[in-house]
Structures are given as structure tokens and as C-alpha cells.
Scaffold this active site. Structure first.
Site, short mmCIF file in Angstrom:
data_model
loop_
_atom_site.label_atom_id
_atom_site.label_comp_id
_atom_site.label_asym_id
_atom_site.label_seq_id
_atom_site.Cartn_x
_atom_site.Cartn_y
_atom_site.Cartn_z
N ASN A 183 -55.45 -57.55 64.98
CA ASN A 183 -56.37 -58.10 63.99
C ASN A 183 -55.88 -59.50 63.63
O ASN A 183 -54.92 -59.64 62.88
CB ASN A 183 -56.41 -57.19 62.76
N TRP A 184 -56.54 -60.51 64.19
CA TRP A 184 -56.09 -61.89 63.96
C TRP A 184 -56.56 -62.42 62.61
O TRP A 184 -56.25 -63.55 62.25
CB TRP A 184 -56.55 -62.79 65.12
N LYS A 185 -57.35 -61.61 61.91
CA LYS A 185 -57.82 -61.98 60.57
C LYS A 185 -58.39 -63.41 60.58
O LYS A 185 -58.91 -63.84 61.60
CB LYS A 185 -56.69 -61.82 59.54
N HIS A 228 -62.17 -52.64 56.36
CA HIS A 228 -60.79 -53.10 56.18
C HIS A 228 -60.54 -53.33 54.68
O HIS A 228 -61.45 -53.73 53.96
CB HIS A 228 -60.57 -54.40 56.96
N GLU A 253 -54.49 -46.91 56.80
CA GLU A 253 -53.86 -48.17 56.40
C GLU A 253 -53.59 -48.14 54.90
O GLU A 253 -54.45 -48.54 54.10
CB GLU A 253 -54.82 -49.34 56.67
N SER A 287 -48.11 -53.60 58.37
CA SER A 287 -46.85 -54.28 58.69
C SER A 287 -46.16 -53.74 59.93
O SER A 287 -44.92 -53.72 59.98
CB SER A 287 -45.90 -54.22 57.49
N GLY A 304 -51.64 -56.65 62.27
CA GLY A 304 -52.14 -57.92 61.74
C GLY A 304 -51.18 -59.05 62.06
O GLY A 304 -51.17 -59.57 63.18
P1 PGA Z 1 -50.42 -56.33 58.89
O1 PGA Z 1 -52.01 -56.16 58.88
O2 PGA Z 1 -49.94 -55.83 60.21
O3 PGA Z 1 -50.22 -57.80 58.70
O4 PGA Z 1 -49.91 -55.51 57.75
C1 PGA Z 1 -52.59 -54.96 59.25
C2 PGA Z 1 -54.07 -55.10 59.21
O5 PGA Z 1 -54.64 -55.79 60.04
O6 PGA Z 1 -54.67 -54.56 58.32
#
Ligand code: PGA
Length: 264
Positions: free
Chosen positions: A15-17, A100, A172, A220, A241
Site C-alpha cells: 500500500n503505497w498510500k 482502510h 489491521e 507496521s 504500508g
Molecule cells: P504500515 O501501513 O505498514 O505503514 O503500518 C499498513 C497499511 O497500509 O495500512
């Protein structure tokens, strides 16, 4: 001995957000392509920004990578300025992240919005990757289970047993997402939450569905702890993420999954 389920594939989602422009996304794809091998039991799913989906879809090797959108709107078309529908994404992506925690928290998505998005995904032949998890407040108030229950049952409200084959769930816990300060979910917590989710599926759809559905863990995850999470009974992969923006780390995570599958 790995607890990985032989009947379900391992899914590793990046997930590159809201990071990386088109050029940067393309560069990262190129780097990953050099390092990641095709493996029939592992699905590597990339979720870049909406803007990068089209260019990446032309560049990527679909045997190696699948594409996911990070979100879409539940109406198929109409006067919804600024939105992109699942119908529009149909030819481009196989997956879409839905619900999400950042959508729920920053953009006010309710249980019902998530339910409608799941429906829209299914209607348009896209597999929703549905994120479920309690916040720190929920947890401190002893309401974690209830929140998981409510998010899961509402999201799947109109999903038939046949549609369930095209659904992916992610546990999550919001308090463990992008923490950077060592606050991590313990494998034991993850195991219990995922077992609870599978029990909900069993109650709603029966034993076969509960055994078949893929449930991932997210929060994480990085190259040093991914093995520990993938080892948790019932965990079929990871939603990654921050660490997915680093090609060394992300390809190392895929490699861990690869090696674990070899041992099964
Ligand atoms: P993260 O994000 O790995 O930075 O905690 C997880 C996600 O995409 O929700």
C-alpha cells in the site's frame, strides 16, 4: 514447521498510500521487477495512487504483480465530482482496498459506506481487500471484539457465499499502523483476532467458507518481523504500508514468503 495454509495463496500487498508520483511509482516497479520472482503460490499486489494505476498497468508483468486501487466510489457513474468508480477501474485492477482505517478516520467512511463499496467492487468484478480493526480507544475500552464484529458483518452484509470467494480480509489494528515507535501487535493478539474473524465467517457462511477465505495481517510489518506474522496460524499474508516504499525491504519480505512456501 510453517503454519501456512496450503490451500490458500500467500498475498503480499504493497500500500503505497499517498506517496510517489507516476515517475517514482514506475521506478519502484522497475526495481521490484528486478528482484521479485514469479511464484504460483504467492500473489504480490501493488496499490499505487489512483494516478499511477494506468501507467503501471501497461508496464507490469501480470504474472508477477497484480494491481489494486486504494479506494473507489460505490456509485458506478454520475455527478460525483472528484470520484472514480469501481466500474471505471474494472479493466485496470484485480483488487481494491476497501475500508482502510485512514478512509474511516480521515474521510468519515461509515460501516455502511464500506458495505456499499464492497458491493460495488463485487458487482464490477474487483476483489475487495477489506480492512478491519479496532482503534486504541476501542481496545482500551474493551470493545475490540465488538468493533471487529460490527465492521466485518456490515461489510459482508450483502455478500453471497458465491461472492465470498472473491473477498480478502485484513486484520489491521489501527493502533499498530505506521507506528515507527515499536508499538506492534503481538503474534498472539493477531492469532486471536484472526481466529475470531474466521469464526464470524463460519457462523455466516459455514465451515468451507471459513477455511477458504484469505485473511491478511497489516500494521507496521517490515522485513524483520514479516516471518513472525506469516507464521501465525490463520494468517495468509501481509498488507504493508511504509516498508513497501523501500524496494530492498519489500522484495526481502516477498522473499521471506517465498522461502516459507517452499517449506510447506
Ligand atoms: P504500515 O501501513 O505498514 O505503514 O503500518 C499498513 C497499511 O497500509 O495500512
Amino acid at each position: 514447521m510453517s503454519a501456512m495454509n496450503q490451500d490458500r495463496k500467500t498475498l503480499i500487498v504493497a500500500n503505497w498510500k499517498m506517496h510517489l508520483n507516476v515517475h517514482q511509482s514506475s521506478l519502484l516497479l522497475h526495481r521490484l521487477n528486478e528482484r521479485i520472482k514469479i511464484h504460483r503460490n504467492i500473489e504480490v499486489i501493488l496499490a499505487p495512487s489512483m494516478l499511477s494505476l494506468q501507467p503501471l498497468s501497461l508496464e507490469l508483468d501480470r504474472r508477477k504483480f497484480k494491481l489494486a486501487a486504494q479506494d473507489a466510489y460505490f456509485k458506478d457513474e454520475g455527478g460525483y465530482t472528484g470520484e472514480v468508480s469501481f466500474a471505471m477501474l474494472g479493466d485496470l485492477v484485480e483488487y481494491c482496498i476497501v475500508g482502510h482505517s485512514s478512509r474511516r478516520i480521515y474521510f468519515g467512511e461509515t460501516l455502511e459506506t464500506v458495505r456499499d463499496k464492497v458491493q460495488a467492487a463485487v458487482r464490477n468484478g474487483i476483489t475487495p481487500i477489506i480492512c478491519i480493526g479496532e482503534t486504541k480507544q476501542d481496545r482500551d475500552a474493551g470493545e475490540g471484539r465488538q468493533v471487529i464484529h460490527d465492521q466485518l458483518t456490515t461489510a459482508l452484509m450483502n455478500v453471497t457465499s458465491r461472492d465470498l470467494d472473491k473477498i480478502v480480509l485484513v486484520y489491521e489494528p489501527v493502533w499498530a499502523i505506521s507506528t515507527f515507535d515499536g508499538i506492534m501487535a503481538k503474534p498472539d493478539d493477531v492469532e486471536k483476532a484472526i481466529a475470531y474473524m474466521r469464526m464470524q465467517i463460519r457462523e455466516l457462511y459455514g465451515e468451507r467458507a471459513a477455511t477458504k477465505i484469505s485473511i491478511l495481517y497489516g500494521g507496521s510489518v517490515n522485513d524483520t518481523d514479516v516471518h513472525g506474522y506469516l507464521e501465525v496460524p490463520g494468517v495468509d499474508g501481509a498488507l504493508v504500508g511504509a516498508a513497501s516504499l523501500n524496494y530492498h525491504q519489500f522484495s526481502a519480505m516477498v522473499d521471506v514468503a517465498y522461502r516459507m512456501r517452499l517449506k510447506v
